[in-house]
Design a protein around this motif. Structure first.
Motif, PDB file in Angstrom:
ATOM      1  N   VAL A 175       0.385  -1.399  -0.198  1.00 19.97           N
ATOM      2  CA  VAL A 175       0.055  -0.339  -0.094  1.00 19.97           C
ATOM      3  C   VAL A 175       0.739   1.091   0.146  1.00 19.97           C
ATOM      4  O   VAL A 175       1.327   1.730   1.239  1.00 19.97           O
ATOM      5  N   THR A 176       0.415   2.454  -1.152  1.00 24.82           N
ATOM      6  CA  THR A 176       0.960   3.414  -0.967  1.00 24.82           C
ATOM      7  C   THR A 176       0.201   4.496  -0.837  1.00 24.82           C
ATOM      8  O   THR A 176      -1.387   4.375  -1.636  1.00 24.82           O
ATOM      9  N   LEU A 177       0.267   5.051   0.379  1.00 24.60           N
ATOM     10  CA  LEU A 177      -1.067   6.215   1.024  1.00 24.60           C
ATOM     11  C   LEU A 177       0.030   7.307   0.562  1.00 24.60           C
ATOM     12  O   LEU A 177       0.578   7.581   1.715  1.00 24.60           O
ATOM     13  N   VAL A 178      -0.673   7.906  -0.204  1.00 26.33           N
ATOM     14  CA  VAL A 178      -1.259   9.394  -0.623  1.00 26.33           C
ATOM     15  C   VAL A 178      -1.896  10.591   0.341  1.00 26.33           C
ATOM     16  O   VAL A 178      -2.789  10.495  -0.180  1.00 26.33           O
ATOM     17  N   SER A 179      -0.961  10.967   1.439  1.00 29.54           N
ATOM     18  CA  SER A 179      -1.783  11.646   1.951  1.00 29.54           C
ATOM     19  C   SER A 179      -1.642  13.176   2.374  1.00 29.54           C
ATOM     20  O   SER A 179      -0.704  13.673   2.590  1.00 29.54           O
ATOM     21  N   GLY A 180      -2.931  14.116   2.683  1.00 31.78           N
ATOM     22  CA  GLY A 180      -2.828  15.600   3.220  1.00 31.78           C
ATOM     23  C   GLY A 180      -2.308  15.594   4.189  1.00 31.78           C
ATOM     24  O   GLY A 180      -2.468  13.743   4.865  1.00 31.78           O
ATOM     25  N   PRO A 181      -2.639  16.067   4.634  1.00 34.18           N
ATOM     26  CA  PRO A 181      -1.872  16.953   6.418  1.00 34.18           C
ATOM     27  C   PRO A 181      -3.119  16.159   7.013  1.00 34.18           C
ATOM     28  O   PRO A 181      -4.992  16.397   6.954  1.00 34.18           O
ATOM     29  N   THR A 182      -2.850  15.027   7.591  1.00 32.53           N
ATOM     30  CA  THR A 182      -3.993  14.323   8.748  1.00 32.53           C
ATOM     31  C   THR A 182      -3.252  14.278  10.495  1.00 32.53           C
ATOM     32  O   THR A 182      -1.856  15.011  10.390  1.00 32.53           O
ATOM     33  N   GLN A 183      -4.106  14.036  11.210  1.00 32.75           N
ATOM     34  CA  GLN A 183      -3.077  13.914  12.944  1.00 32.75           C
ATOM     35  C   GLN A 183      -3.027  12.192  12.854  1.00 32.75           C
ATOM     36  O   GLN A 183      -3.245  12.288  13.927  1.00 32.75           O
ATOM     37  N   LEU A 184      -3.460  11.915  11.765  1.00 32.04           N
ATOM     38  CA  LEU A 184      -3.518   9.808  12.192  1.00 32.04           C
ATOM     39  C   LEU A 184      -2.619   9.557  12.081  1.00 32.04           C
ATOM     40  O   LEU A 184      -1.429   9.615  12.050  1.00 32.04           O
ATOM     41  N   GLN A 185      -1.984   8.237  12.243  1.00 37.74           N
ATOM     42  CA  GLN A 185      -0.415   7.735  12.619  1.00 37.74           C
ATOM     43  C   GLN A 185      -0.900   7.076  11.230  1.00 37.74           C
ATOM     44  O   GLN A 185      -1.462   6.392  10.994  1.00 37.74           O
ATOM     45  N   THR A 186       0.636   6.488  11.195  1.00 36.95           N
ATOM     46  CA  THR A 186       0.638   5.645  10.179  1.00 36.95           C
ATOM     47  C   THR A 186       0.305   4.035  10.140  1.00 36.95           C
ATOM     48  O   THR A 186       0.621   3.147  10.671  1.00 36.95           O
ATOM     49  N   PRO A 187      -0.251   3.441   9.824  1.00 39.43           N
ATOM     50  CA  PRO A 187      -0.900   2.638   9.602  1.00 39.43           C
ATOM     51  C   PRO A 187      -0.034   1.327   9.258  1.00 39.43           C
ATOM     52  O   PRO A 187       1.365   1.483   8.503  1.00 39.43           O
ATOM     53  N   ARG A 188       0.121   0.291   9.927  1.00 36.35           N
ATOM     54  CA  ARG A 188       1.771  -0.434   9.893  1.00 36.35           C
ATOM     55  C   ARG A 188       1.572  -1.406   8.199  1.00 36.35           C
ATOM     56  O   ARG A 188       0.587  -1.554   7.794  1.00 36.35           O
TER      57      ARG A 188
END
Ligand code: C5P
Length: 408
Positions: free
Chosen positions: A237-250
């Motif tokens: 999985v490649t997660l292209v993330s905008g600004p969030t407060q979330l932890q990166t999934p394992r």
């Protein structure tokens, strides 16, 4: 209970009075056809001897990173990696406050924490401790961070505790644990192995000046749930993330971006190798035409500030132009004529599937852990889902992607 037949269940026992109940758990798992290995922290061995678990599981018990004697292949250097990959599921029960804290911070100082950090497979934690330790802010914060990273947490039932106190912190009954293990295994078949999935998540921030931006209320939770679910099912999985407060999934490769343009560039870069693209991000539709070099001063303005906004590139439309084999899934959030607009969007953006968020008072969408969606595919098939936790919605979407892949 056929899901457990031949499944590899790696049980991790930490130091708590409830450790004795795990003997029953191991016995039950074996009865149901699972293959079980047990690893213990040093503290756990003060409550139950490794011999008990060795006798029940009919295998040596892992208690020590350095002990060659218990290594079946006599190769201690890679034993933890082998164990981590041997497992179909890792179950840590009881999970002590100490081990929960170590896992949160990536401390790997015993066989149990090393293996748990190394496994790509789902991990179920069953916290069991005294109520005051459980409700302590430190433990609660650690648990919620682990949950965000995709750990399954069994919310401990309330009742009488070993200390004599009453409250939350009991180990669930063995039957409930087995049922949960069963559910997780059923939910996470390795059906996306060797598949590359690109997922976008969160909002984009479109800068006005060096300190201000235009953004939106997306929390990123739906995209992150998709990343967690896909990773548990074996995808890269490649997660292209905008600004969030979330932890990166394992196990997920996260790439941070800020603007719609950056998101487009990153998605295009990964498109060639992608089998599936899921656009769960709430991409801004407009961006300021120019970005002020310096902070715009209040004094420089007479009465009002005029911003000229121009459209951002539509990522899915750009992808549609280049797309060959990649399966594309878009999201839609509409407030009127929902189905009609979603169908139009599916066609216009040449999507294989669109997920329509139903937006009303009972489905807040933004920031929430639950969601109500309808999935529509390019053949016009529609499935309306009930309100579910986002992780469940994610699995349902992946189920649909899977059947689309098989039937197209
Ligand atoms: O047209 P609309 O923005 O409502 O479409 C939503 C879908 O399109 C989402 O999947 C979103 O991630 C994607 N999108 C995009 N590029 C944009 C805006 C939205 O790919 N600039």
């Amino acid at each position: 209970m056929s899901t457990l037949r031949e499944k590899h269940v790696l049980v991790g026992v930490t130091g708590g009075i409830a450790a004795y109940k795990i003997a029953y758990l191991v016995r039950q798992l074996i009865k149901e056809g699972a293959q079980v290995r047990v690893m213990m922290t040093e503290a756990a061995t003060h409550f139950v001897t490794p011999l008990t678990f060795a006798a029940l599981s009919k295998h040596p018990v892992y208690t020590d990173l350095w002990n060659i004697e218990t290594s079946e292949e006599r190769d201690i250097t890679i034993r933890h990696v082998k164990l981590a990959h041997w497992a179909d599921i890792v179950v840590i029960a009881p999970a002590s406050a100490n081990t929960i804290a170590k896992l949160t911070h990536g401390i790997a100082d015993n066989i149990l924490t090393v293996v748990t950090l190394a496994t790509p497979r789902p991990v179920l934690l069953a916290p069991a401790m005294d109520v005051d330790m459980y409700i302590n802010e430190a433990t609660q914060q650690n648990l919620s961070r682990l949950k965000e990273r995709g750990f399954y947490i069994f919310d401990p039932p309330a009742g009488e505790l070993a200390s004599g106190l009453h409250g939350k912190g009991r180990l669930p009954e063995v039957e409930a644990l087995v049922e949960k293990i069963h559910d997780i295994l059923e939910r996470t078949p390795l059906d996306f192995i060797k598949k590359n999935i690109v997922i976008t998540a969160g909002p984009t921030y479109e800068p006005i000046d060096p300190v201000r931006f235009i953004g939106n209320r997306s929390s990123g939770k739906m995209g992150y749930a998709l990343a967690t679910a896909a990773s548990h099912r074996g995808a890269r999985v490649t997660l292209v993330s905008g600004p969030t407060q979330l932890q990166t999934p394992r196990g997920v490769n996260r790439i941070n971006v800020e603007t719609a343009q950056e998101m487009l560039n990153t998605v295009l870069k990964h498109l060639r190798t992608a089998n599936v693209l899921i656009m769960a991000a709430a991409v801004a539709d407009f961006t300021p035409s120019t970005v002020a070099k310096e902070k715009i001063k209040k004094t420089a303005l007479t009465q009002s500030l005029q911003l000229t906004l121009v459209p951002t590139p539509d990522i899915l439309t750009e992808v549609a132009k280049k797309k060959k084999k990649v399966i594309t899934v878009g999201f839609a959030l509409e407030t009127t004529n929902e189905l009609t607009h979603a169908r139009e969007k599916l066609q216009k953006k040449n999507l294989d599937m669109i997920v329509l968020n139903s937006y009303n008072d009972s489905n807040p969408v933004f920031g929430s852990d639950i969601n109500t969606v309808t999935i529509i595919n390019r053949w016009g098939e529609i499935e309306e889902l009930p309100t579910l936790p986002k992780i469940e919605v994610a699995h349902k979407i992946l189920d649909k992607v899977k059947s689309f892949m098989e039937n197209r």
